[in-house]
Design an enzyme around this catalytic site. Structure first.
Site, PDB file in Angstrom:
ATOM      1  N   SER A 189       0.813  -1.207   0.000  1.00 39.83           N
ATOM      2  CA  SER A 189       0.000   0.000   0.000  1.00 39.83           C
ATOM      3  C   SER A 189       0.858   1.273   0.000  1.00 39.83           C
ATOM      4  CB  SER A 189      -0.958  -0.035   1.190  1.00 39.83           C
ATOM      5  OG  SER A 189      -1.955   0.949   1.077  1.00 39.83           O
ATOM      6  N   ASP A 220       9.886   5.686 -10.375  1.00 44.09           N
ATOM      7  CA  ASP A 220       9.482   6.306 -11.632  1.00 44.09           C
ATOM      8  C   ASP A 220      10.243   7.597 -11.911  1.00 44.09           C
ATOM      9  OD1 ASP A 220       7.759   4.261 -12.088  1.00 44.09           O
ATOM     10  OD2 ASP A 220       5.933   5.468 -12.109  1.00 44.09           O
ATOM     11  N   LYS A 280      -0.774  -4.306  -3.055  1.00 41.57           N
ATOM     12  CA  LYS A 280      -2.065  -3.723  -2.661  1.00 41.57           C
ATOM     13  C   LYS A 280      -2.166  -2.332  -3.275  1.00 41.57           C
ATOM     14  CE  LYS A 280      -5.010  -2.326   1.168  1.00 41.57           C
ATOM     15  NZ  LYS A 280      -5.200  -0.962   0.634  1.00 41.57           N
TER      16      LYS A 280
END
Length: 472
Positions: free
Chosen positions: A316, A327, A341
């Protein structure tokens, strides 16, 4: 008998229709979405079952209990993370996000009517007792878990400090269930830890994303920079076994290392308010405070070479941070595949201090990748020990009724446990352990993070040293 049931069914149908109209109205108030027509035929079937239970069940059941069970069942059958929270569970959830509660220290879910361990929280009775992700709790003291709701099971495990509870646990790969007696403690999770490592490198560990996590991260980073007189050369951010927590905290931690206004994560759902973009901005990570604890961080923190450690217990909010730093090429992600998740749960308060926790959206990394049922793939895969993973890992894709990954259908594949096949492991006769068994026991022992035996951390530091040499 049948006539009586039909009368009860008709009365119940009217009652339920009124309830659902009321719920539908209150949930839709202030929104432009059209209210869909009530499914009359399905409600009639529901009312028939309701009436049959009221009339013929072996013991009387009051209306409040039946309605509560019905709501719980609706939510529990949607996905592993949607749930009904009664007044006590709602209060406990609010306390947990503040980082303090009484109990055992377990992140749990439900599977086949049993309590399944998602992750033991570090430095808690459950963690010290050696409970592992994937363990199934089948009895609480002498009470069978089968038939209990998750809320009821959690209530049973919570309790006053210094009281004991006996858990009967089934573990894949073990010949039979075993018992473990735990003493409840006041669980006050210190969500952030740090220390200076040899050679001028820093170590920052986040165990859970709570209300105070952002402020604690800022304080620990300032201390790490200050303690290194010759300058901090690099940082290891440890998110292993971090089950997640508050979205605002994940954004704040990301903001500590990313330029202002940088995209951290986005969400997509069916309603307009579920479609959001969250950036490294105070308005997205501050919760009810005007004090921006990130604004005074040393400038070095934004450019410091970084390695982020993750594993199958990173879920999460942990995955949001790892995905954002990956990224934007701000850090090298090292370790093993994360939990996966990638769904957003919204807590919707109801009357009588109850609430529902409803999955309302999916998370995406800045580049648009979905975390759901896949997780974050490390840039450099490093197992937990030199011989491989220390123990089996439960992941989102292993949970029943998990949401599919809408961006990558190949991600929605249930992982296969190495420990599911005990027949493939040689055993000594007469119950004695052979060398292979003993080595396996050592391999399964819980890893003490940041210790001299922490293989992944040592590899992260080696990588930072190599980057330092290349920089020169």
């Amino acid at each position: 008998m049948r006539s009586t049931l039909q009368k009860i069914g008709l009365l119940t149908a009217g009652l339920l229709a009124g309830i659902f109209v009321s719920l539908n109205f209150s949930a839709s108030a202030g929104k432009d979405a059209a209210v869909s027509a009530l499914p009359i035929e399905e409600l009639r079937s529901f009312a028939d079952v309701y009436g049959a239970i009221k009339q013929g069940y072996v013991e009387p059941v009051d209306d409040k209990t039946l309605i509560t069970y019905a709501i719980s069942g609706m939510l529990a059958n949607l996905d592993p993370h949607s749930a009904y929270l009664d007044a006590e569970a709602f209060k406990e959830m609010q306390v947990t996000t503040q980082g303090e509660f009484g109990g055992l220290g377990l992140e749990v879910g439900m599977e086949d009517g049993l309590v399944k361990v998602i992750s033991p929280i570090e430095d808690t009775p459950a963690y010290k007792a050696g409970l592992k992700p994937g363990d199934l709790i089948i009895k609480l003291d002498d009470m069978l878990v089968k038939g209990l709701t998750l809320t009821d099971a959690v209530k049973k495990m919570r309790g006053k400090p210094k009281t004991q509870i006996r858990l009967t646990v089934f573990r894949k790969g073990e010949p039979k269930p075993f018992e473990v007696t735990l003493t409840r403690e006041k669980i006050k999770v210190q969500s952030v830890k740090s220390k200076s490592l040899e050679g001028g490198y820093g170590y920052l560990r986040i165990t859970q994303f709570q209300d105070e996590t952002n402020a604690d991260v800022a304080r620990h980073l300032e201390k790490l920079v200050k303690d290194e007189k010759d300058g901090l050369k690099g940082l290891v951010l440890d998110l292993r076994n971090d089950p997640g927590g508050l979205l605002t905290s994940a954004i704040g931690v990301s903001a500590a290392f990313l330029p202002p206004k940088t995209l951290v994560t986005s969400t997509e759902g069916r309603t307009e308010d579920a479609k959001r973009r969250f950036t490294a901005s105070p308005e997205d990570y501050l919760r009810g405070t005007k004090d921006d604890y990130m604004k005074n961080l040393p400038a070095l923190v934004k450019t410091l070479p970084m390695v982020v450690l993750v594993n199958g217990g990173s879920a999460s909010a942990s995955e949001i941070v790892a995905g954002a730093l990956q990224d934007h090429k701000r850090a090298i992600i090292m370790g093993t595949q994360t939990f996966g998740k990638g769904s957003v749960q919204t807590v919707l308060p109801l009357s009588n201090n109850t609430a529902i926790k409803l999955t309302t959206a999916r998370y995406y990394t800045p580049s648009g990748r979905s975390i759901q049922a896949k997780g974050i793939t490390p840039d450099i895969v490093v197992e937990e020990t030199a011989n491989g993973e220390a123990h089996d890992r439960l992941r989102e894709a292993d949970l029943e009724r998990h949401l599919e990954n809408d961006k990558d259908k190949s991600a929605d594949v249930k992982t296969e446990s190495k420990l599911d096949k005990p027949e493939n492991k040689p055993h000594a006769k007469n119950g004695k352990k052979n060398k292979t068994d003993e080595e396996d026991d050592v391999a399964r022992a819980p890893i003490e993070f940041a210790s001299k035996d922490d293989y992944q951390l040592s590899q992260a530091v080696n990588l930072l040293k190599a980057l330092q040499i290349l920089k020169r």
